[in-house]
Design a protein around this motif. Structure first.
Motif, PDB file in Angstrom:
ATOM      1  N   ASP A  71     -16.355  73.480 -29.813  1.00 53.50           N
ATOM      2  CA  ASP A  71     -16.652  74.220 -31.075  1.00 53.50           C
ATOM      3  C   ASP A  71     -17.475  73.128 -31.971  1.00 53.50           C
ATOM      4  O   ASP A  71     -17.934  73.860 -33.147  1.00 53.50           O
ATOM      5  CB  ASP A  71     -15.302  74.347 -31.886  1.00 53.50           C
ATOM      6  N   GLU A  72     -17.489  71.832 -31.858  1.00 53.12           N
ATOM      7  CA  GLU A  72     -18.117  71.191 -32.725  1.00 53.12           C
ATOM      8  C   GLU A  72     -19.681  70.934 -32.173  1.00 53.12           C
ATOM      9  O   GLU A  72     -20.323  69.824 -32.614  1.00 53.12           O
ATOM     10  CB  GLU A  72     -17.401  69.860 -32.796  1.00 53.12           C
ATOM     11  N   GLU A  74     -22.574  71.967 -32.732  1.00 48.70           N
ATOM     12  CA  GLU A  74     -23.627  72.075 -33.621  1.00 48.70           C
ATOM     13  C   GLU A  74     -23.411  70.802 -34.555  1.00 48.70           C
ATOM     14  O   GLU A  74     -24.482  70.648 -35.345  1.00 48.70           O
ATOM     15  CB  GLU A  74     -23.670  73.294 -34.390  1.00 48.70           C
ATOM     16  N   MET A  75     -22.107  70.432 -34.734  1.00 45.79           N
ATOM     17  CA  MET A  75     -21.892  69.375 -35.826  1.00 45.79           C
ATOM     18  C   MET A  75     -22.117  67.730 -35.459  1.00 45.79           C
ATOM     19  O   MET A  75     -22.447  67.030 -36.299  1.00 45.79           O
ATOM     20  CB  MET A  75     -20.370  69.294 -36.401  1.00 45.79           C
ATOM     21  N   LEU A  76     -22.098  67.754 -34.035  1.00 44.45           N
ATOM     22  CA  LEU A  76     -22.372  66.415 -33.351  1.00 44.45           C
ATOM     23  C   LEU A  76     -23.919  66.159 -32.905  1.00 44.45           C
ATOM     24  O   LEU A  76     -24.408  67.233 -32.532  1.00 44.45           O
ATOM     25  CB  LEU A  76     -21.466  66.030 -32.183  1.00 44.45           C
ATOM     26  N   SER A  77     -24.337  64.973 -32.886  1.00 44.57           N
ATOM     27  CA  SER A  77     -25.506  64.746 -32.496  1.00 44.57           C
ATOM     28  C   SER A  77     -25.550  64.745 -30.929  1.00 44.57           C
ATOM     29  O   SER A  77     -24.204  64.441 -30.414  1.00 44.57           O
ATOM     30  CB  SER A  77     -26.114  63.329 -32.932  1.00 44.57           C
ATOM     31  N   GLU A  80     -23.705  61.641 -29.869  1.00 49.76           N
ATOM     32  CA  GLU A  80     -22.181  61.604 -29.964  1.00 49.76           C
ATOM     33  C   GLU A  80     -21.460  62.547 -28.918  1.00 49.76           C
ATOM     34  O   GLU A  80     -20.367  62.301 -28.379  1.00 49.76           O
ATOM     35  CB  GLU A  80     -21.941  61.961 -31.311  1.00 49.76           C
ATOM     36  N   PHE A  81     -22.100  63.847 -28.676  1.00 55.18           N
ATOM     37  CA  PHE A  81     -21.515  64.859 -28.006  1.00 55.18           C
ATOM     38  C   PHE A  81     -21.106  64.417 -26.552  1.00 55.18           C
ATOM     39  O   PHE A  81     -20.304  64.528 -25.672  1.00 55.18           O
ATOM     40  CB  PHE A  81     -22.355  66.148 -28.116  1.00 55.18           C
ATOM     41  N   PRO A 146     -29.403  70.437 -28.750  1.00 54.60           N
ATOM     42  CA  PRO A 146     -28.195  70.993 -28.641  1.00 54.60           C
ATOM     43  C   PRO A 146     -28.057  71.820 -27.336  1.00 54.60           C
ATOM     44  O   PRO A 146     -26.892  71.865 -26.729  1.00 54.60           O
ATOM     45  CB  PRO A 146     -28.195  71.823 -29.851  1.00 54.60           C
ATOM     46  N   SER A 149     -26.686  69.467 -24.669  1.00 55.17           N
ATOM     47  CA  SER A 149     -25.486  69.306 -25.052  1.00 55.17           C
ATOM     48  C   SER A 149     -24.535  70.402 -24.590  1.00 55.17           C
ATOM     49  O   SER A 149     -23.554  70.183 -23.862  1.00 55.17           O
ATOM     50  CB  SER A 149     -25.022  69.244 -26.430  1.00 55.17           C
TER      51      SER A 149
END
Length: 168
Positions: A71-72, A74-77, A80-81, A146, A149
């Motif tokens: 769910d996150e 798109e928010m994490l690079s 980080e992902f 993304p 990811s």
């Protein structure tokens, strides 16, 4: 003089007389004791009624964590992902199969799997591809997107769902 004598017979109104045989602090103490006793009995009943929560399997916990991190996405690079997804998958393998994947590098872990692997060939190749992608993003600073990811998340989810092995 008669009027004076009549006035002398009238007395002032007397204040109320406290005729209780029990001191007020006893009433207040009884109230506090009653409230405390009610609270203790309520706590005891609630504790006895509460059922223990079932222990979730490592697979269920890992799938839940993967869904939350998905769910996150798109928010994490992507860097980080990849770290987060790698930590989830490594924790799952360590907990489910007691393999030291969290204390080893990807290369060391894959070398150990080449010698003796509890996983099928497909699972080993999926794990190898996943760890290779993560290492590429984390250490080689590959310019991930993304979409990369999402591929990592899909591979991790597929591995966790597809691993049909019994825990060690």
């Amino acid at each position: 003089m008669n009027a004076f004598v009549a006035v002398a017979d009238i007395h002032e109104i007397a204040p109320p007389v406290d005729y209780s045989l029990v001191p007020p602090w006893v009433f207040w103490g009884a109230i506090v004791l009653g409230v405390a006793l009610t609270a203790v009995v309520g706590w005891w009943i609630r504790k006895r009624m509460r059922r223990p929560l079932p222990v979730r399997s490592p697979r269920d916990r890992a799938l839940g964590q993967l869904q939350r991190i998905g769910d996150e996405i798109e928010m994490l690079s992507p860097y980080e992902f990849s770290i987060a997804v790698s930590d989830i998958l490594r924790g799952y393998v360590t907990e489910q199969y007691q393999l030291p994947v969290t204390r080893q590098t990807s290369f060391e872990f894959l070398s150990m799997l080449a010698q003796r692997s509890p996983f099928s060939h497909d699972e080993t190749s999926l794990l190898e591809d996943f760890l290779g992608r993560c290492d590429l993003i984390k250490f080689a600073r590959y310019d991930a997107t993304p979409h990369d990811s999402r591929l990592l998340l899909d591979e991790a989810t597929q591995f966790v769902k597809g691993a049909k092995l019994e825990p060690a």
